[in-house]
Design a protein around this motif. Structure first.
Motif, PDB file in Angstrom:
ATOM      1  N   GLY A   1       0.709  -1.199  -0.057  1.00 51.82           N
ATOM      2  CA  GLY A   1      -0.027  -0.034  -0.091  1.00 51.82           C
ATOM      3  C   GLY A   1       0.781   1.260   0.047  1.00 51.82           C
ATOM      4  O   GLY A   1       0.369   2.323   0.167  1.00 51.82           O
ATOM      5  N   PHE A   2       2.008   1.236  -0.033  1.00 49.20           N
ATOM      6  CA  PHE A   2       3.220   2.407  -0.049  1.00 49.20           C
ATOM      7  C   PHE A   2       3.128   2.974  -1.659  1.00 49.20           C
ATOM      8  O   PHE A   2       3.151   2.329  -2.553  1.00 49.20           O
ATOM      9  CB  PHE A   2       4.440   1.826   0.304  1.00 49.20           C
ATOM     10  CG  PHE A   2       4.335   1.785   1.908  1.00 49.20           C
ATOM     11  CD1 PHE A   2       4.251   2.687   2.809  1.00 49.20           C
ATOM     12  CD2 PHE A   2       4.746   0.476   2.202  1.00 49.20           C
ATOM     13  CE1 PHE A   2       4.202   2.348   4.142  1.00 49.20           C
ATOM     14  CE2 PHE A   2       4.796   0.113   3.474  1.00 49.20           C
ATOM     15  CZ  PHE A   2       4.478   1.073   4.471  1.00 49.20           C
ATOM     16  N   VAL A   3       3.700   4.254  -1.671  1.00 50.56           N
ATOM     17  CA  VAL A   3       4.159   4.675  -3.159  1.00 50.56           C
ATOM     18  C   VAL A   3       5.488   5.045  -2.861  1.00 50.56           C
ATOM     19  O   VAL A   3       5.840   5.611  -1.942  1.00 50.56           O
ATOM     20  CB  VAL A   3       3.316   6.075  -3.400  1.00 50.56           C
ATOM     21  CG1 VAL A   3       3.913   6.723  -4.824  1.00 50.56           C
ATOM     22  CG2 VAL A   3       1.829   5.774  -3.547  1.00 50.56           C
ATOM     23  N   LEU A   4       6.446   4.522  -3.560  1.00 54.37           N
ATOM     24  CA  LEU A   4       7.764   4.492  -3.620  1.00 54.37           C
ATOM     25  C   LEU A   4       8.212   5.546  -4.839  1.00 54.37           C
ATOM     26  O   LEU A   4       7.864   5.596  -5.849  1.00 54.37           O
ATOM     27  CB  LEU A   4       8.460   3.116  -3.633  1.00 54.37           C
ATOM     28  CG  LEU A   4       7.884   2.305  -2.572  1.00 54.37           C
ATOM     29  CD1 LEU A   4       8.760   0.873  -2.945  1.00 54.37           C
ATOM     30  CD2 LEU A   4       8.042   2.664  -1.096  1.00 54.37           C
ATOM     31  N   PHE A   5       9.497   6.225  -4.195  1.00 56.69           N
ATOM     32  CA  PHE A   5      10.269   7.247  -5.147  1.00 56.69           C
ATOM     33  C   PHE A   5      11.557   6.600  -5.307  1.00 56.69           C
ATOM     34  O   PHE A   5      12.348   6.501  -4.322  1.00 56.69           O
ATOM     35  CB  PHE A   5      10.059   8.624  -4.663  1.00 56.69           C
ATOM     36  CG  PHE A   5      11.366   9.424  -5.244  1.00 56.69           C
ATOM     37  CD1 PHE A   5      11.259   9.677  -6.783  1.00 56.69           C
ATOM     38  CD2 PHE A   5      12.000  10.235  -4.500  1.00 56.69           C
ATOM     39  CE1 PHE A   5      12.190  10.373  -7.365  1.00 56.69           C
ATOM     40  CE2 PHE A   5      12.911  10.993  -5.118  1.00 56.69           C
ATOM     41  CZ  PHE A   5      13.008  11.046  -6.454  1.00 56.69           C
ATOM     42  N   PHE A   6      12.210   6.218  -6.549  1.00 56.42           N
ATOM     43  CA  PHE A   6      13.290   5.672  -6.756  1.00 56.42           C
ATOM     44  C   PHE A   6      13.942   7.005  -7.365  1.00 56.42           C
ATOM     45  O   PHE A   6      13.979   7.040  -8.731  1.00 56.42           O
ATOM     46  CB  PHE A   6      13.276   4.521  -7.712  1.00 56.42           C
ATOM     47  CG  PHE A   6      12.885   3.271  -6.895  1.00 56.42           C
ATOM     48  CD1 PHE A   6      13.506   2.405  -6.301  1.00 56.42           C
ATOM     49  CD2 PHE A   6      11.332   3.186  -6.862  1.00 56.42           C
ATOM     50  CE1 PHE A   6      12.991   1.432  -5.429  1.00 56.42           C
ATOM     51  CE2 PHE A   6      10.727   2.019  -6.540  1.00 56.42           C
ATOM     52  CZ  PHE A   6      11.562   1.317  -5.728  1.00 56.42           C
ATOM     53  N   LYS A   7      15.020   7.720  -6.778  1.00 58.71           N
ATOM     54  CA  LYS A   7      15.614   8.681  -7.387  1.00 58.71           C
ATOM     55  C   LYS A   7      16.766   8.352  -8.421  1.00 58.71           C
ATOM     56  O   LYS A   7      17.484   7.364  -8.282  1.00 58.71           O
ATOM     57  CB  LYS A   7      16.352   9.328  -6.357  1.00 58.71           C
ATOM     58  CG  LYS A   7      17.054  10.860  -7.078  1.00 58.71           C
ATOM     59  CD  LYS A   7      17.671  11.539  -6.024  1.00 58.71           C
ATOM     60  CE  LYS A   7      18.408  13.051  -6.393  1.00 58.71           C
ATOM     61  NZ  LYS A   7      18.850  13.742  -5.350  1.00 58.71           N
ATOM     62  N   ASN A   8      16.632   8.812  -9.650  1.00 58.94           N
ATOM     63  CA  ASN A   8      17.649   8.620 -10.627  1.00 58.94           C
ATOM     64  C   ASN A   8      18.655   9.581 -10.675  1.00 58.94           C
ATOM     65  O   ASN A   8      18.800  10.642 -10.652  1.00 58.94           O
ATOM     66  CB  ASN A   8      16.915   8.604 -12.058  1.00 58.94           C
ATOM     67  CG  ASN A   8      17.855   8.453 -13.223  1.00 58.94           C
ATOM     68  OD1 ASN A   8      19.042   8.009 -12.845  1.00 58.94           O
ATOM     69  ND2 ASN A   8      17.345   8.229 -14.247  1.00 58.94           N
TER      70      ASN A   8
END
Length: 664
Positions: free
Chosen positions: A360-367
């Motif tokens: 149920g999470f929203v994840l941010f993967f920084k490039n």
């Protein structure tokens, strides 16, 4: 008979075809120093079996089993401690072991590493061979009659070298009857209350003399399952206490006042530093004492809880909030059943990854690399309204019943919804509700408001569960496509921040509507839509992530179920039950990325039938997992268009479009 059928259906559908990716394909790797990232096997679920000094490290090495995927026992060598205090381990090595579950591993004072395993009605003792990395059976005894079909076992070591055992037992409760894949399934009554008995677990103890007795105060201790038992030493007067996990994420503590054997006090819930009970981030955590705290894991990766040395006034031990257990040279991990998209989230002109998952999470993967040669840091959780986004079903949010309260299946997509130059999130989840998170920040720093419903004609926008909306700017308007309540692709147009107008059913070239699911109930939904110009002709096509039960555009010929599936090898009673009870025959295949080319215009779309992505040898791309598969087209990786896909165990793969074919 209905309950028998549910079991047989589950057993049959858990068979799955082998995943396929182009030769040489590797999962995206962590771009952090030494490749550190959350520790997770290529499985949906984890169970920490125990720890011991195997490799002569400063701290204990870790034994972990994985379920939902290739079932095996793995050993992780301790490497370091992270700044958070969590342990860091090397990459896993597989351990040879005849048993993969219902076990507990511990180290005796003489250094021997012992594994105890439940094998039906027997308790099996094994000893670990360090050189051959193998657990070998040394003893097998029949469990006492009072210990029937235990779910897990915990070990309490005594000073004289003997040990006492705690077993997880069922109270015999039965859930709702029938199959969640039929129209007749009703896990809630007309008043909205869950039907069936609440299934609970309790503890039986067997002391070193072999004497068995119930050791918890009641038989209704932990809802559904404990998923494991661990002995903990929390200091003077608390040297032989017990902790269990739980389906709902509570960590359950029992003070044991006995110097040997068991004298358990009433259960308490492990507390956080604010005095409130901690709740594990995901469903089904098992627990294992480790160092100064606990390692807990269920669906998703492993977490570490540090004991503060304090107790609440009510006697509950206080632990810190969980932090990720880390692994070196790790794959980038997106949680289970991830649904990704690519977007420049932080305004640095390179594409990042935003993904939702079953937790149920929203994840941010920084490039931190470039668009041509991307390099991603491990995920951080996206916040909205000042809190981490986490959406879960709760009491009545899952069509499959109360036991799914801790799943979210959050599927986000991103677009500049209101034309102010910053991206918004639009999500769907286990409930089938569509929500928007308005961004009141800047290009370089998002600031999301709390979730707000999207409305059409004043009614909350709602469709099939576990889907994702496709979003695109078309002319001066923003389009939203979803799987509607008729189980068909449906187009809507933005009116304002919170309202859309009906754009009608989306159609095939022959004018027929586009269906999504291979069945009803649990076999519905799971469709991840994304607008993307795959053939670079200026028109928005649909790139689609699917689950095995999707059947697009119809149940007779659609992809992947009808077109790619094979009837499972079942016969006799099982075969008759399957054939007579399901609206469509079971199919053995996997979630499969698809593309539907737009042969109309952007203003008036019409679509060709689905095509699969295939490698140079003509093999269909299936990244792995039956539940659902995230997929989007992207220019990430250079020389696009390219395909970003996920398997259900949380790995992401970037496939060069030039090396893919699109065929039926």
């Amino acid at each position: 008979m209905k309950l028998l059928f549910v079991f047989l259906f589950f057993a049959a559908t858990c068979q799955a075809a082998e995943p396929h990716l182009p030769e040489g394909t590797k999962a995206l790797a962590s771009g952090a120093m030494n490749g550190r990232g959350p520790l997770a096997l290529v499985n949906l679920n984890h169970h920490v079996l125990g720890h011991a000094r195997v490799f002569g490290s400063k701290e204990d090495d870790l034994f972990v089993a994985g379920y939902g995927g290739p079932q095996a026992v793995h050993l992780f060598r301790w490497v370091d401690a992270a700044e958070t205090g969590a342990p860091v381990f090397a990459q896993p090595v597989e351990v040879k072991c005849a048993y993969k579950e219902k076990g507990s591993v511990f180290q005796r004072k003489d250094g021997a590493i012992i594994g105890l395993w439940i094998d039906k009605e027997a308790l099996v003792t094994t000893e670990f061979d360090r050189e051959k990395l193998e657990f070998r059976e040394t003893k097998r005894v029949k469990l006492p009659g009072a210990v029937k079909s235990p779910g897990s076992v915990g070990v309490l070591l005594n000073e004289d070298g003997s040990y006492d055992l705690a077993f997880e037992m069922s109270n015999g409760g039965k859930g709702p009857e029938g199959s969640p894949n039929t129209e007749e399934w009703r896990p809630f009554n007309s008043s909205g209350i869950a039907v069936g008995e609440l299934r609970y677990r309790y503890l039986m103890g067997v002391n070193s003399k072999g004497e068995a007795k119930q050791i918890t105060k009641t038989k209704n201790e932990v809802y559904f399952s404990m998923h494991g038992i661990t002995a903990v030493n929390l200091g003077e007067g608390h040297e032989r206490d017990l902790v269990t996990g739980s389906r709902q994420g509570n960590l359950v503590y029992y003070r044991n006042k006995a110097a040997s054997g068991f004298e358990l006090e009433t259960k308490r819930l492990i507390a956080g530093e604010d005095g409130n009970a901690l709740r594990h981030p995901s469903i089904n955590p098992s627990v294992c004492a480790y160092g100064s705290g606990l390692i807990a894991c269920g669906e998703g990766s492993l977490y570490f809880y540090r004991f503060t040395g304090k107790f609440t006034q009510a006697g509950a031990p206080i632990f810190t909030e969980p932090v990720s257990v880390l692994q070196e040279h790790a794959d980038l991990y997106a949680g289970t059943l991830p649904a990704p998209t690519t977007v420049d989230w932080n305004g640095d002109e390179v594409l990042d990854i935003i993904a939702g998952n079953s937790e149920g999470f929203v994840l941010f993967f920084k490039n931190v690399g470039s668009n041509e040669e991307p390099k991603f840091l491990p995920a951080t959780r996206v916040q909205a309204g000042g809190r981490e986004i986490q959406v879960q079903a709760g009491y009545a949010g899952s069509l499959q019943g109360l036991q799914e309260a801790r799943w979210g299946y959050l599927s986000p997509n991103v677009i500049d919804w209101n034309g102010d130059g910053v991206p918004e999130l639009i999500t769907c989840d286990i409930t089938g509700n569509y929500m928007i998170y308005m961004n009141r920040g800047t290009k370089t720093e998002a600031k999301l408001e709390a979730a707000h419903p999207i409305y059409c004609d004043g009614i909350d926008l709602h469709g099939m569960w576990r889907c994702r909306a496709a979003l695109a700017k078309i002319g001066e308007r923003v389009a939203l496509a979803m799987v509607d309540g008729d189980d068909q692709f449906h187009l809507y147009w933005r009116i304002d921040d919170y309202n859309v107008e009906d754009g009608g059913k989306m159609l095939l070239e022959d004018g027929k509507t586009i269906g999504a699911s291979g069945g009803v109930g649990g076999m519905s939904g799971r469709c991840k839509l994304d607008f993307f110009d795959w053939n670079q002709d200026g028109k928005m096509d649909l790139v689609i992530g699917t689950g095995r039960v999707c059947s697009i555009p119809d149940r007779e010929t659609g992809y992947p179920m009808a077109a790619l599936g094979q009837n499972p090898v079942v016969g006799g009673l099982i075969g008759k039950l399957v054939d007579s009870a399901l609206p469509t025959k079971l199919k053995k295949t996997l979630g499969t990325p698809l593309v539907m080319l737009n042969t109309g215009t952007n203003a008036k779309m019409k679509f060709a039938r689905p095509l699969t992505f295939q490698d140079a040898e003509g093999k269909v791309i299936q990244p792995g997992g039956a539940h659902e598969t995230g997929a989007v087209g992207t220019m990430l990786g250079g020389n696009g268009p390219n395909l970003l896909i996920c398997n259900e165990a949380g790995r992401m793969f970037l496939l060069p479009g030039k090396k893919l074919q699109t065929k039926p």
